[in-house]
Design a protein around this motif. Structure first.
Motif, PDB file in Angstrom:
ATOM      1  N   VAL A  16       1.053  -1.117   0.097  1.00  0.00           N
ATOM      2  CA  VAL A  16       0.187  -0.335   0.303  1.00  0.00           C
ATOM      3  C   VAL A  16       0.968   1.581  -0.285  1.00  0.00           C
ATOM      4  O   VAL A  16       0.480   2.229  -0.606  1.00  0.00           O
ATOM      5  N   ARG A  19      -7.362   2.431  -0.328  1.00  0.00           N
ATOM      6  CA  ARG A  19      -7.736   2.913  -1.536  1.00  0.00           C
ATOM      7  C   ARG A  19      -7.985   4.154  -2.297  1.00  0.00           C
ATOM      8  O   ARG A  19      -7.565   4.468  -3.053  1.00  0.00           O
ATOM      9  N   VAL A  65      -3.675  -3.374  -0.540  1.00  0.00           N
ATOM     10  CA  VAL A  65      -5.284  -3.254   0.044  1.00  0.00           C
ATOM     11  C   VAL A  65      -5.692  -4.525   0.425  1.00  0.00           C
ATOM     12  O   VAL A  65      -6.604  -4.663   1.136  1.00  0.00           O
ATOM     13  N   GLU A  66      -6.138  -5.672  -1.130  1.00  0.00           N
ATOM     14  CA  GLU A  66      -6.822  -6.777  -0.703  1.00  0.00           C
ATOM     15  C   GLU A  66      -5.786  -7.345  -0.127  1.00  0.00           C
ATOM     16  O   GLU A  66      -6.797  -8.378   0.960  1.00  0.00           O
ATOM     17  N   ALA A  77      -2.970  -1.466  -5.239  1.00  0.00           N
ATOM     18  CA  ALA A  77      -5.022  -2.273  -4.991  1.00  0.00           C
ATOM     19  C   ALA A  77      -4.371  -3.759  -4.647  1.00  0.00           C
ATOM     20  O   ALA A  77      -5.091  -4.406  -3.454  1.00  0.00           O
ATOM     21  N   LEU A  81     -10.043   0.232   4.877  1.00  0.00           N
ATOM     22  CA  LEU A  81      -9.701  -0.525   3.704  1.00  0.00           C
ATOM     23  C   LEU A  81     -10.385   0.713   2.135  1.00  0.00           C
ATOM     24  O   LEU A  81      -9.802   0.974   1.231  1.00  0.00           O
ATOM     25  N   ALA A  82     -11.747   1.237   2.169  1.00  0.00           N
ATOM     26  CA  ALA A  82     -11.838   2.588   1.739  1.00  0.00           C
ATOM     27  C   ALA A  82     -11.229   3.427   2.016  1.00  0.00           C
ATOM     28  O   ALA A  82     -11.164   3.935   0.563  1.00  0.00           O
ATOM     29  N   SER A  88      -5.574   7.761   7.423  1.00  0.00           N
ATOM     30  CA  SER A  88      -6.767   7.087   6.372  1.00  0.00           C
ATOM     31  C   SER A  88      -7.212   6.106   8.099  1.00  0.00           C
ATOM     32  O   SER A  88      -8.246   5.324   7.133  1.00  0.00           O
ATOM     33  N   LYS A 115      -7.246  -6.809   3.603  1.00  0.00           N
ATOM     34  CA  LYS A 115      -8.505  -7.358   3.353  1.00  0.00           C
ATOM     35  C   LYS A 115      -8.792  -8.719   4.436  1.00  0.00           C
ATOM     36  O   LYS A 115      -9.526  -8.962   4.924  1.00  0.00           O
TER      37      LYS A 115
END
Length: 494
Positions: A178, A261, A274-275, A271, A257-258, A248, A278
């Protein structure tokens, strides 16, 4: 003939940056390591002991100063082949060497834990030593972030196992991918110097806050001492993704997480990171690890350059007093992350790996601050010597006590002064003293003195109370072990 100059006596002092550990401290550390090992073992990790010495080449480039081959480590050059050798700097580089050297013999994935001292040739300071203990657990050969989630869960369980209750710690998780995405969005992803300066600035977020990071990313700022610190020199629009990244953290994982992004923009690597976060969050939730124990937190950066994916840090959240009596949070006691490129240095092939390192000395210090360890350690039962010609009798008593699982010793100093023997027992914090003089021997009895009760009576009781609560008992010689066990049991219950 000239008189040979007398050599001065060596000074009895601990080398700078090192310290000595005595009885209770060593015992407390062993007990902690045993508890940690129990958790690691329960998770399926196997123990590994590596050499304390590695080649400097094997330790790699991850030292504070790479201009000299031995910077940051205690190193020497072998006379026969000229190779530089060094005491291990951490536990991860030796693992990478082992994983490469024995890759055909080890199971894949390979899960190991290791405990022991490491050495760093750095400037010592208050609470900062050149030798300290680390306790690591790593999984080598597992590409899935399920391995990272497992390490985080195990870290939370470990902290609770050693005496840090839920609510007094938090495991914070982030992902270097990230951060790489944020650097790409800023347009500095390919500029190594600028990228490293940005990373160092981000690492100061906890100390200087959002405003301080803005200043350091730009022209610079005055520190607390009034000295001016040059900034990275970024424009405001370049710095904005960093600020968005650092701020964030939301009310829950979904909001965080939003926000991430949004901070990474269109970066593909960002990305991917971030996944992965998640996935980690969902795996931990499925195991019952909620945000009261483990949380996604973008402010976790971790300083070492070999992290390639998820990074995590365990922080103790309770307050302690600093040297000036001011309250502060205790801070980090463990950290780690994914380092998929470290074994590749030896094999040329990418080998996924992730792991955590616990700072044992810091964790022990935290428990002492909270009063959960650090009490006086009980010494052995002392069998006193009334007649040096009857040493065999006293050794027989000690053998009986030891065979019953009781820690015991015979007084081996000069037995001439009986008072000194009791002073010795007191200095050893002995719970019981055993006395058998010639008269007791003839009558087939021993005197057993409860030293703990005796000390309490001496402090508080009147003479009449002292007579009613005797702390010395005469029992038949054959009942020695039973009476000592009885006294020790009453002391532990008390």
């Amino acid at each position: 003939m000239a008189k040979q100059k007398k050599q001065p006596r060596p000074k009895a002092e601990t080398p700078k940056g090192f310290r000595d550990y005595f009885g209770a401290e060593v015992t407390e550390r062993k007990e902690m390591l045993d508890r940690i090992a129990e958790v690691y073992h329960r998770y399926g990790f196997d123990p590994l002991e590596t050499s304390a010495v590695e080649t400097v080449e094997a330790l790699g480039k991850y030292l504070p100063d790479v201009d000299r081959p031995n910077a940051g480590v205690f190193a020497w050059q072998e006379e026969d082949d000229g190779k530089w050798m060094a005491l291990r700097y951490d536990m991860t580089a030796p693992l990478a060497r082992v994983a490469a050297q024995f890759r055909n013999d080890l199971p894949a994935p390979y899960r190991r834990f290791t405990m022991g001292p490491v050495w760093r040739n750095e400037k010592p300071g208050p609470g900062r030593f050149r030798q300290f203990y680390q306790c690591d657990a790593d999984t080598v050969g597992a590409p899935s972030v399920a391995a990272d989630a497992e390490i985080c869960a195990m870290l939370a369980d470990t902290l609770e196992a050693v005496g840090i209750p839920r609510g007094d710690y938090i495991v914070r998780v982030n992902n270097r991918k990230v951060l790489t995405g944020v650097l790409e969005t800023m347009g500095v992803g390919d500029d190594e110097d600028t990228r490293n300066n940005v990373l160092r600035t981000i690492d100061k977020f906890d100390k200087v806050g959002e405003a301080g990071v803005r200043e350091l990313l730009g022209k610079g700022r005055l520190d607390a001492s009034g000295a001016y610190i040059d900034g990275v020199g970024l424009r405001d629009d370049q710095a904005e993704p960093v600020i968005a990244f650092l701020t964030s953290k939301g009310a829950d994982a979904e909001e965080t997480l939003a926000n991430l992004r949004a901070a990474i923009g269109v970066s593909g690597i960002g990305a991917e990171g971030v996944e992965e976060l998640k996935t980690i969050a969902s795996l931990l939730e499925a195991q019952g690890y909620g945000p009261d124990r483990i949380v996604i937190d973008p402010s976790v950066v971790r300083g070492l350059g070999y992290y390639t994916g998820p990074v995590y840090e365990a922080e103790l959240t309770f307050e302690v007093l600093d040297d000036k009596g001011r309250p502060r949070q205790f801070g980090s006691v463990a950290g780690g992350g994914r380092y998929d490129d470290l074994v590749k240095r030896f094999t040329g092939q990418a080998v996924p790996a992730t792991g955590v390192s616990i700072g044992v000395d810091r964790l022990l210090a935290a428990l002492r601050e909270k009063g959960r360890i650090g009490g006086t350690q009980q010494g052995p039962v002392v069998v006193t010597v009334m007649d040096r010609d009857r040493m065999a009798d006293y050794q027989a008593m000690v053998a009986e006590l030891r065979n019953a699982g009781i820690r015991a010793e015979v007084y081996l100093g000069n037995p001439k002064n009986f008072g000194n023997q009791l002073k010795y027992a007191d200095k050893r914090n002995s719970p019981v003293a055993v006395i058998e003089g010639g008269d007791e021997k003839e009558r087939g009895v021993v005197q057993i003195k409860d030293l703990i009760l005796g000390a309490k009576i001496a402090e508080t009781a009147t003479h009449e109370e002292w007579k009613e609560r005797p702390s010395q008992f005469e029992v038949p010689r054959g009942e020695l072990v039973a009476k000592v066990c009885e006294i020790l049991t009453s002391q532990s219950e008390g």
